[in-house]
Design a protein around this motif. Structure first.
Motif, PDB file in Angstrom:
ATOM      1  N   VAL A 155     -25.502  13.643   2.992  1.00  0.00           N
ATOM      2  CA  VAL A 155     -24.565  14.141   3.511  1.00  0.00           C
ATOM      3  C   VAL A 155     -23.393  14.897   2.601  1.00  0.00           C
ATOM      4  CG1 VAL A 155     -22.321  13.376   5.220  1.00  0.00           C
ATOM      5  CG2 VAL A 155     -24.688  12.526   5.420  1.00  0.00           C
ATOM      6  N   GLU A 156     -23.007  14.324   1.688  1.00  0.00           N
ATOM      7  CA  GLU A 156     -22.115  14.884   0.849  1.00  0.00           C
ATOM      8  C   GLU A 156     -22.644  16.331   0.118  1.00  0.00           C
ATOM      9  OE1 GLU A 156     -19.718  11.397  -1.518  1.00  0.00           O
ATOM     10  OE2 GLU A 156     -21.652  11.919  -2.388  1.00  0.00           O
ATOM     11  N   THR A 157     -23.807  16.113  -0.172  1.00  0.00           N
ATOM     12  CA  THR A 157     -24.695  17.587  -0.680  1.00  0.00           C
ATOM     13  C   THR A 157     -24.903  18.594   0.402  1.00  0.00           C
ATOM     14  OG1 THR A 157     -25.912  16.094  -2.277  1.00  0.00           O
ATOM     15  CG2 THR A 157     -26.637  18.655  -1.843  1.00  0.00           C
ATOM     16  N   LEU A 158     -25.363  18.170   1.679  1.00  0.00           N
ATOM     17  CA  LEU A 158     -25.484  19.050   2.583  1.00  0.00           C
ATOM     18  C   LEU A 158     -24.105  19.613   3.295  1.00  0.00           C
ATOM     19  CD1 LEU A 158     -28.479  17.236   4.456  1.00  0.00           C
ATOM     20  CD2 LEU A 158     -28.634  19.626   3.001  1.00  0.00           C
ATOM     21  N   SER A 159     -23.377  18.979   3.291  1.00  0.00           N
ATOM     22  CA  SER A 159     -22.022  19.337   3.863  1.00  0.00           C
ATOM     23  C   SER A 159     -21.145  20.076   2.885  1.00  0.00           C
ATOM     24  CB  SER A 159     -21.323  18.172   4.303  1.00  0.00           C
ATOM     25  OG  SER A 159     -20.769  17.260   3.225  1.00  0.00           O
ATOM     26  N   GLY A 160     -21.430  19.584   1.481  1.00  0.00           N
ATOM     27  CA  GLY A 160     -20.644  20.530   0.706  1.00  0.00           C
ATOM     28  C   GLY A 160     -21.473  21.873   0.538  1.00  0.00           C
ATOM     29  N   ALA A 161     -22.645  22.084   0.767  1.00  0.00           N
ATOM     30  CA  ALA A 161     -23.181  23.119   0.649  1.00  0.00           C
ATOM     31  C   ALA A 161     -22.768  24.093   1.837  1.00  0.00           C
ATOM     32  CB  ALA A 161     -24.702  23.185   0.620  1.00  0.00           C
ATOM     33  N   ARG A 162     -22.402  23.682   2.968  1.00  0.00           N
ATOM     34  CA  ARG A 162     -21.844  24.467   4.031  1.00  0.00           C
ATOM     35  C   ARG A 162     -20.393  24.707   3.852  1.00  0.00           C
ATOM     36  NH1 ARG A 162     -19.105  25.490   7.969  1.00  0.00           N
ATOM     37  NH2 ARG A 162     -20.056  26.212  10.062  1.00  0.00           N
ATOM     38  N   LEU A 163     -19.848  23.774   3.400  1.00  0.00           N
ATOM     39  CA  LEU A 163     -18.190  24.019   3.213  1.00  0.00           C
ATOM     40  C   LEU A 163     -18.075  25.103   2.223  1.00  0.00           C
ATOM     41  CD1 LEU A 163     -16.999  20.470   3.349  1.00  0.00           C
ATOM     42  CD2 LEU A 163     -16.679  22.111   4.999  1.00  0.00           C
ATOM     43  N   LEU A 164     -18.955  25.091   0.978  1.00  0.00           N
ATOM     44  CA  LEU A 164     -18.975  26.231  -0.019  1.00  0.00           C
ATOM     45  C   LEU A 164     -19.315  27.543   0.403  1.00  0.00           C
ATOM     46  CD1 LEU A 164     -18.006  26.652  -2.897  1.00  0.00           C
ATOM     47  CD2 LEU A 164     -20.443  25.774  -3.698  1.00  0.00           C
ATOM     48  N   ALA A 165     -20.376  27.427   1.111  1.00  0.00           N
ATOM     49  CA  ALA A 165     -20.957  28.700   1.668  1.00  0.00           C
ATOM     50  C   ALA A 165     -19.694  29.554   2.588  1.00  0.00           C
ATOM     51  CB  ALA A 165     -22.140  28.716   2.367  1.00  0.00           C
ATOM     52  N   ALA A 166     -19.013  28.557   3.216  1.00  0.00           N
ATOM     53  CA  ALA A 166     -17.987  29.163   4.188  1.00  0.00           C
ATOM     54  C   ALA A 166     -16.714  29.431   3.522  1.00  0.00           C
ATOM     55  CB  ALA A 166     -17.751  28.061   5.273  1.00  0.00           C
ATOM     56  N   ALA A 167     -16.419  28.762   2.469  1.00  0.00           N
ATOM     57  CA  ALA A 167     -14.962  28.977   1.947  1.00  0.00           C
ATOM     58  C   ALA A 167     -15.254  30.324   0.922  1.00  0.00           C
ATOM     59  CB  ALA A 167     -14.537  27.935   0.877  1.00  0.00           C
ATOM     60  N   THR A 168     -16.567  30.681   0.604  1.00  0.00           N
ATOM     61  CA  THR A 168     -16.905  31.834  -0.329  1.00  0.00           C
ATOM     62  C   THR A 168     -17.289  32.811   0.792  1.00  0.00           C
ATOM     63  OG1 THR A 168     -18.649  31.003  -0.795  1.00  0.00           O
ATOM     64  CG2 THR A 168     -17.265  30.494  -2.257  1.00  0.00           C
ATOM     65  N   GLY A 169     -17.181  32.897   1.884  1.00  0.00           N
ATOM     66  CA  GLY A 169     -17.805  33.914   2.794  1.00  0.00           C
ATOM     67  C   GLY A 169     -19.100  34.324   2.870  1.00  0.00           C
ATOM     68  N   HIS A 170     -19.998  33.242   2.494  1.00  0.00           N
ATOM     69  CA  HIS A 170     -21.346  33.654   2.270  1.00  0.00           C
ATOM     70  C   HIS A 170     -22.029  32.454   3.207  1.00  0.00           C
ATOM     71  CE1 HIS A 170     -20.894  36.315  -0.883  1.00  0.00           C
ATOM     72  NE2 HIS A 170     -20.374  35.591  -1.665  1.00  0.00           N
ATOM     73  N   LEU A 171     -21.609  32.516   4.470  1.00  0.00           N
ATOM     74  CA  LEU A 171     -22.598  31.662   5.251  1.00  0.00           C
ATOM     75  C   LEU A 171     -23.949  31.819   5.401  1.00  0.00           C
ATOM     76  CD1 LEU A 171     -19.914  30.334   8.017  1.00  0.00           C
ATOM     77  CD2 LEU A 171     -21.351  28.887   6.416  1.00  0.00           C
ATOM     78  N   ASP A 172     -24.097  33.405   5.419  1.00  0.00           N
ATOM     79  CA  ASP A 172     -25.321  34.043   5.663  1.00  0.00           C
ATOM     80  C   ASP A 172     -26.337  33.613   4.493  1.00  0.00           C
ATOM     81  OD1 ASP A 172     -23.644  35.519   3.866  1.00  0.00           O
ATOM     82  OD2 ASP A 172     -25.082  37.041   3.515  1.00  0.00           O
ATOM     83  N   GLU A 173     -25.874  33.127   3.386  1.00  0.00           N
ATOM     84  CA  GLU A 173     -26.458  32.589   2.354  1.00  0.00           C
ATOM     85  C   GLU A 173     -27.128  31.327   2.614  1.00  0.00           C
ATOM     86  OE1 GLU A 173     -24.995  33.286  -1.381  1.00  0.00           O
ATOM     87  OE2 GLU A 173     -24.929  35.396  -1.255  1.00  0.00           O
ATOM     88  N   LEU A 174     -26.489  30.414   3.747  1.00  0.00           N
ATOM     89  CA  LEU A 174     -26.798  29.062   3.689  1.00  0.00           C
ATOM     90  C   LEU A 174     -28.182  28.514   4.083  1.00  0.00           C
ATOM     91  CD1 LEU A 174     -25.575  26.196   3.881  1.00  0.00           C
ATOM     92  CD2 LEU A 174     -25.144  26.604   6.367  1.00  0.00           C
ATOM     93  N   PRO A 175     -29.014  29.593   4.653  1.00  0.00           N
ATOM     94  CA  PRO A 175     -30.389  29.044   4.483  1.00  0.00           C
ATOM     95  C   PRO A 175     -31.163  29.021   3.309  1.00  0.00           C
ATOM     96  CG  PRO A 175     -29.945  30.703   6.227  1.00  0.00           C
ATOM     97  CD  PRO A 175     -28.731  30.666   5.604  1.00  0.00           C
ATOM     98  N   VAL A 176     -30.782  29.911   2.233  1.00  0.00           N
ATOM     99  CA  VAL A 176     -31.320  29.826   1.002  1.00  0.00           C
ATOM    100  C   VAL A 176     -30.868  28.571   0.204  1.00  0.00           C
ATOM    101  CG1 VAL A 176     -31.411  30.919  -1.280  1.00  0.00           C
ATOM    102  CG2 VAL A 176     -31.673  32.348   1.127  1.00  0.00           C
ATOM    103  N   ARG A 177     -29.409  28.306   0.504  1.00  0.00           N
ATOM    104  CA  ARG A 177     -28.947  27.318  -0.410  1.00  0.00           C
ATOM    105  C   ARG A 177     -29.531  25.903   0.337  1.00  0.00           C
ATOM    106  NH1 ARG A 177     -22.495  29.058  -1.095  1.00  0.00           N
ATOM    107  NH2 ARG A 177     -22.941  31.066  -1.988  1.00  0.00           N
ATOM    108  N   LEU A 178     -29.709  25.888   1.583  1.00  0.00           N
ATOM    109  CA  LEU A 178     -30.239  24.733   2.068  1.00  0.00           C
ATOM    110  C   LEU A 178     -31.645  24.367   1.743  1.00  0.00           C
ATOM    111  CD1 LEU A 178     -29.664  22.268   4.134  1.00  0.00           C
ATOM    112  CD2 LEU A 178     -30.899  23.862   6.073  1.00  0.00           C
ATOM    113  N   THR A 179     -32.418  25.291   1.631  1.00  0.00           N
ATOM    114  CA  THR A 179     -33.927  25.384   0.998  1.00  0.00           C
ATOM    115  C   THR A 179     -33.883  25.043  -0.272  1.00  0.00           C
ATOM    116  OG1 THR A 179     -34.618  27.009   2.744  1.00  0.00           O
ATOM    117  CG2 THR A 179     -36.002  26.679   0.671  1.00  0.00           C
TER     118      THR A 179
END
Length: 268
Positions: A155-179
């Motif tokens: 939960v910490e890792t996955l939610s952190g990846a999402r929050l960081l992607a959103a905070a930096t304006g890169h939600l479009d990169e979330l699939p790559v980061r999640l993978t």
């Protein structure tokens, strides 16, 4: 009168979610929200005593929406470790991640903490992962003796990846980061013979939620690819390895219908 009040409250929550998701809690203005909702400031205070109370209501609404979207993965018919992956892919689903959910994820880091309030989105997610991790250990997929620690890590890792992607304006990169996150974690969580199977499952789940947005589906008969362009394994070796070793499975649904759906079609 009650129906009208419900409509007003719903309009305020929707307008607030859009504004909070766009500019955040600190920069959101109640005048902007009421104007967007087409209601008066007095009508707003009939339902919410403050901007903080309105923001917490948006968090609750977004948490409820995310929880409902995760419900299909809570069934015992889905192997628990596969459900852990499936829920994480819900973070990418454009149908789920509307303004309310986006605002909820943003607000949980921006609304002032109070001792008497929790974060329903993260606490519910953690509770689900704790239960699924326990079941995944019992089913033989998760190789660890501390399900609560694994649930918290995920939960910490996955939610952190999402929050960081959103905070930096890169939600479009979330699939790559999640993978990338799952590819790095899997070797420490599952048997080596299972890694390719779960990576293939992850690729299929990401493709599935992506097709619900704007991503075009693959050509008929084309081998499945990860979002990085890598062709996934033709079939998961783990199934045969388990049978050859004489290990019984407590989750027959995957060994039948689910495993068949993971087989890619031959290239024509």
């Amino acid at each position: 009168m009650q129906k009208r009040a419900e409509v007003t409250r719903a309009a305020l929550l929707q307008a607030a979610a859009v504004v909070f998701a766009r500019v955040g809690y600190a920069h959101a203005r109640l005048n902007t929200i009421t104007t967007s909702a087409h209601v008066s400031k007095g009508a707003l205070y009939d339902h919410f005593n403050s901007k903080e109370e309105l923001a917490r209501a948006v968090i609750d609404a977004g948490s409820a929406r995310f929880t409902i979207a995760c419900n299909p993965f809570r069934t015992s018919h889905i192997p628990a470790f596969e459900a852990l992956i499936g829920i994480s892919c819900t973070l990418l689903d454009p149908v789920v991640n509307d303004a309310t959910v986006r605002a909820a994820f943003r607000l949980i880091t921006e609304v002032p903490d109070r001792p008497d309030t929790g974060t329903p989105l993260l606490t519910t997610w953690l509770s689900d992962y704790q239960q699924l991790a326990r079941r995944a250990i019992a089913e033989g997929d998760l190789h660890h003796d501390d399900p609560d620690a694994i649930a918290l890590l995920l939960v910490e890792t996955l939610s952190g990846a999402r929050l960081l992607a959103a905070a930096t304006g890169h939600l479009d990169e979330l699939p790559v980061r999640l993978t990338t996150t799952w590819h790095l974690l899997l070797p420490s969580l599952v048997d080596p013979t299972s890694i390719d199977y779960f990576r293939q499952l992850l690729t299929r789940q990401i493709a599935r939620v992506g097709h619900r947005g704007t991503t075009p589906p693959p050509a008929p008969g084309a081998p499945p690819q990860s979002i990085t362009g890598e062709i996934v394994p033709a079939k998961p070796p783990r199934r045969d390895a388990r049978r050859a070793a004489g290990i019984s499975s407590t989750h027959s649904p995957r060994s039948t219908s689910t495993s068949r759906t993971l087989q890619p079609k031959p290239v024509r």
